[in-house]
Write a protein that holds these residues in place. Sequence first.
Motif, PDB file in Angstrom:
ATOM      1  N   ALA A  91       0.831  -1.066  -0.083  1.00 10.02           N
ATOM      2  CA  ALA A  91      -0.180  -0.051   0.094  1.00 10.02           C
ATOM      3  C   ALA A  91       1.060   1.125   0.064  1.00 10.02           C
ATOM      4  CB  ALA A  91      -1.054  -0.111   1.069  1.00 10.02           C
ATOM      5  N   THR A  95       1.491   4.038  -3.383  1.00 13.45           N
ATOM      6  CA  THR A  95       1.325   5.506  -3.096  1.00 13.45           C
ATOM      7  C   THR A  95       2.528   6.261  -3.395  1.00 13.45           C
ATOM      8  OG1 THR A  95      -0.244   4.932  -1.232  1.00 13.45           O
ATOM      9  CG2 THR A  95       0.561   7.229  -1.268  1.00 13.45           C
ATOM     10  N   MET A  99       3.595   8.971  -6.340  1.00 15.17           N
ATOM     11  CA  MET A  99       4.112  10.455  -6.027  1.00 15.17           C
ATOM     12  C   MET A  99       5.451  10.725  -6.633  1.00 15.17           C
ATOM     13  SD  MET A  99       3.535   9.936  -1.737  1.00 15.17           S
ATOM     14  CE  MET A  99       4.366  11.675  -1.346  1.00 15.17           C
ATOM     15  N   SER A 173       8.101   0.340  -3.671  1.00 17.37           N
ATOM     16  CA  SER A 173       8.020   1.544  -4.483  1.00 17.37           C
ATOM     17  C   SER A 173       8.912   1.743  -5.527  1.00 17.37           C
ATOM     18  CB  SER A 173       7.998   2.707  -3.738  1.00 17.37           C
ATOM     19  OG  SER A 173       9.425   3.137  -3.179  1.00 17.37           O
ATOM     20  N   LEU A 199      -5.313   8.853 -12.118  1.00 18.81           N
ATOM     21  CA  LEU A 199      -5.595   7.906 -11.215  1.00 18.81           C
ATOM     22  C   LEU A 199      -6.493   6.499 -11.935  1.00 18.81           C
ATOM     23  CD1 LEU A 199      -5.914   9.719  -7.825  1.00 18.81           C
ATOM     24  CD2 LEU A 199      -4.001   8.012  -8.874  1.00 18.81           C
TER      25      LEU A 199
END
Length: 294
Positions: A91, A95, A99, A173, A199
């Motif tokens: 999660a 994100t 970013m 990430s 998105l």
Amino acid sequence: MLLEVDRQLAKVDHAAHTEDLSHLEHVRRRHIGRYIGAAAILAIALWIILAFAHGQVEWSVTGRYLTARAILIGVGNTVLLAVLAMLFGIAIGVTVAIMRFSANPIIKWAALAYVGLFRGIPSLLQLLLWYNLALVFPTIGIPGLFEWRTVDVMTPFVAALLGLGINQGAYTSEVIRAGLISVDDGQYEAASAIGMHRLQGLRRIILPQAMRVILPPIGNEFIGMVKWTSLASVIQFSEVMHASETIYYANSRVIELLFVAAFWYLAVITVLSLLQSRVERYFARGAGRAAQSR
């Protein structure tokens, strides 16, 4: 003179091609290096087996503790912590990866700072920092509304979950960012052309295509997470390693209990490896025969 030499060479070449070779014996190539390497591997394997078989190991003790209640509870806690920490890390990773593509420099640099910070600090040190957070923040909450003592909130499980999950998010990430980069730019343009905002395009078009690149390393990270949960034994979380340590501190059967822990780690990781292969094959559908045969 040169013409005569060419003729003679042509005759020799013709004779070489027309010569009957059926009477010659076919000699297979001898792979001596392979035989030596195989013999060395077998010898080392036999030496290790004999060393363990005749060493000072009470295998009956190992067998007896494989299904001990404390060990089975530790195995359950290991799997629970690994699953929750990995989900937490994924999660965070998704994100942070998104970013990194932001046009806002503050958001982008915040993501870079997070990745750099948590990849730069050892996992064990992060666990200890979270577990001792009460030394910096005695209470957690909003003053005047609700507050809790940090020492009550930061249990070994919570500290291990935060330490492993947040640390994993930094690595995940980068894996997800690599998967997003692997998708052709035309797919982003197509999503925009049909009226999807960023998105929506990521969720419906980009991420499903990037999964073929993301899943193998994520699967490996999950398998690694099962082993990293052993670090939580340092902060007294009762996973399989801590359970084994607690028992061998009492009965002094160190090597026997270490083999018990090794057995359960191998068992859990074997099951996860099989599941990983199935999931990879599922997402590889339509990607060509080469991808499906992995």
